[in-house]
Scaffold this motif. Structure first.
Motif, PDB file in Angstrom:
ATOM      1  N   ILE A 167      33.374   2.707  19.789  1.00  0.00           N
ATOM      2  CA  ILE A 167      34.740   2.764  20.542  1.00  0.00           C
ATOM      3  C   ILE A 167      35.231   1.484  20.170  1.00  0.00           C
ATOM      4  O   ILE A 167      36.376   1.320  20.109  1.00  0.00           O
ATOM      5  CB  ILE A 167      34.075   1.329  22.040  1.00  0.00           C
ATOM      6  N   ASN A 168      34.758   0.827  18.773  1.00  0.00           N
ATOM      7  CA  ASN A 168      35.087   0.239  17.696  1.00  0.00           C
ATOM      8  C   ASN A 168      36.579   1.313  17.356  1.00  0.00           C
ATOM      9  O   ASN A 168      37.460   1.071  16.345  1.00  0.00           O
ATOM     10  CB  ASN A 168      35.136  -1.010  16.810  1.00  0.00           C
ATOM     11  N   LYS A 169      35.668   1.850  16.686  1.00  0.00           N
ATOM     12  CA  LYS A 169      36.554   3.140  15.597  1.00  0.00           C
ATOM     13  C   LYS A 169      37.488   3.908  16.446  1.00  0.00           C
ATOM     14  O   LYS A 169      38.575   3.705  16.142  1.00  0.00           O
ATOM     15  CB  LYS A 169      34.960   4.200  15.062  1.00  0.00           C
ATOM     16  N   TYR A 170      37.720   4.631  17.489  1.00  0.00           N
ATOM     17  CA  TYR A 170      38.278   5.000  18.488  1.00  0.00           C
ATOM     18  C   TYR A 170      39.392   3.499  18.688  1.00  0.00           C
ATOM     19  O   TYR A 170      40.335   4.028  18.177  1.00  0.00           O
ATOM     20  CB  TYR A 170      38.191   4.670  19.824  1.00  0.00           C
ATOM     21  N   ASN A 171      39.208   2.522  18.939  1.00  0.00           N
ATOM     22  CA  ASN A 171      40.102   1.578  18.905  1.00  0.00           C
ATOM     23  C   ASN A 171      41.085   1.052  17.631  1.00  0.00           C
ATOM     24  O   ASN A 171      42.297   1.308  17.418  1.00  0.00           O
ATOM     25  CB  ASN A 171      40.152   0.295  19.304  1.00  0.00           C
ATOM     26  N   ILE A 172      40.271   1.656  16.464  1.00  0.00           N
ATOM     27  CA  ILE A 172      41.096   1.039  15.529  1.00  0.00           C
ATOM     28  C   ILE A 172      41.868   2.301  14.214  1.00  0.00           C
ATOM     29  O   ILE A 172      42.635   2.123  13.621  1.00  0.00           O
ATOM     30  CB  ILE A 172      40.312   0.702  14.068  1.00  0.00           C
ATOM     31  N   TYR A 173      41.090   3.644  14.825  1.00  0.00           N
ATOM     32  CA  TYR A 173      41.630   4.487  14.236  1.00  0.00           C
ATOM     33  C   TYR A 173      43.009   5.116  15.219  1.00  0.00           C
ATOM     34  O   TYR A 173      44.316   5.279  14.736  1.00  0.00           O
ATOM     35  CB  TYR A 173      40.620   6.193  14.810  1.00  0.00           C
ATOM     36  N   GLU A 174      42.802   4.250  16.758  1.00  0.00           N
ATOM     37  CA  GLU A 174      44.343   4.998  17.328  1.00  0.00           C
ATOM     38  C   GLU A 174      45.227   3.640  16.861  1.00  0.00           C
ATOM     39  O   GLU A 174      46.451   3.911  16.081  1.00  0.00           O
ATOM     40  CB  GLU A 174      44.222   4.532  18.845  1.00  0.00           C
ATOM     41  N   ASP A 197      51.611   7.095  20.115  1.00  0.00           N
ATOM     42  CA  ASP A 197      50.312   5.942  20.117  1.00  0.00           C
ATOM     43  C   ASP A 197      49.311   5.409  20.605  1.00  0.00           C
ATOM     44  O   ASP A 197      49.185   5.009  20.323  1.00  0.00           O
ATOM     45  CB  ASP A 197      51.583   4.545  19.612  1.00  0.00           C
ATOM     46  N   LYS A 198      49.385   6.803  21.105  1.00  0.00           N
ATOM     47  CA  LYS A 198      48.168   6.740  22.139  1.00  0.00           C
ATOM     48  C   LYS A 198      47.644   7.754  22.173  1.00  0.00           C
ATOM     49  O   LYS A 198      47.680   9.367  22.269  1.00  0.00           O
ATOM     50  CB  LYS A 198      48.313   6.566  23.472  1.00  0.00           C
TER      51      LYS A 198
END
Length: 204
Positions: free
Chosen positions: A137-144, A169-170
């Motif tokens: 989840i953290n990686k998804y958020n930071i990559y986005e 941007d999403k």
């Protein structure tokens, strides 16, 4: 903070203005195994990647490298530090350092002797028992947030691939790909990944 691996467990002791730990701290640690820093918090890989993980990683990285031979973009495999920042390029102000299983970088100005600073164009993570849900989840958020144009998740045990494409941007999710599919990339035009070839011969 001592330059000791055990001290890196103390994630509530701030060492920078922007988070618990920074890339400057990360550089002082003498650590065994893979360690990533996400928003100032430490994530450790529990053990070395399993054999199947490595087989899939090697196949995909080799296919990417072959496709990119003579082209502008370059393929990198872990361990390879990717420093993600939207704020500053100073070591003391970077609080996220990840080691994607595979990444592709097309802007060579983002490359230096330490790895990559800024968002790769494509990141591929290969799931294994060492991955945890919070990390994903953290990686998804930071990559986005950092502007990674395409984020692939390969699940060897289920023999599936899921792709997130950055639009306005999403991240926009793909359908679930599995054996029998040819996976294409909106970033690497012309690249096709035959999932039968990727998952062929995997035994657990």
């Amino acid at each position: 903070m001592k330059n000791d691996k055990k001290d890196a467990n103390i994630v509530d002791e701030p060492s920078s203005t922007y988070g618990s730990y920074s890339y400057a701290d990360y550089l002082t640690w003498d650590l065994e195994g893979a360690v990533e820093l996400i928003k100032g918090k430490i994530f450790r890989q529990a053990a070395a990647p399993r054999r199947i993980h490595q087989e899939v990683s090697f196949k995909v990285a080799r296919l990417l490298a072959d496709f990119l031979e003579g082209k502008k973009c370059k393929t990198f495999i872990a361990p390879f530090d990717v420093r993600l920042t939207t704020r500053s390029q100073k070591n003391e102000e970077i609080d996220t350092v990840v080691q994607p299983d595979i990444c592709v970088v097309c802007d060579w100005e983002k490359l230096d002797e330490m790895g990559c600073i800024g968002a790769p164009d494509l990141i591929i993570e290969i799931l294994s028992q060492g991955n945890n849900q919070t990390e994903l989840i953290n990686k998804y958020n930071i990559y986005e947030e950092s502007g990674v144009k395409e984020y692939w998740i390969i699940h060897p045990a289920e023999q599936t691939v899921f792709i997130y494409t950055l639009i306005d941007d999403k991240y926009v999710p793909s359908k679930l790909f599995t054996k029998g599919h040819q996976v294409t990339s909106s970033v690497l035009i012309g690249f096709e990944l035959n999932l039968d070839r990727v998952f062929e011969g995997l035994t657990y």
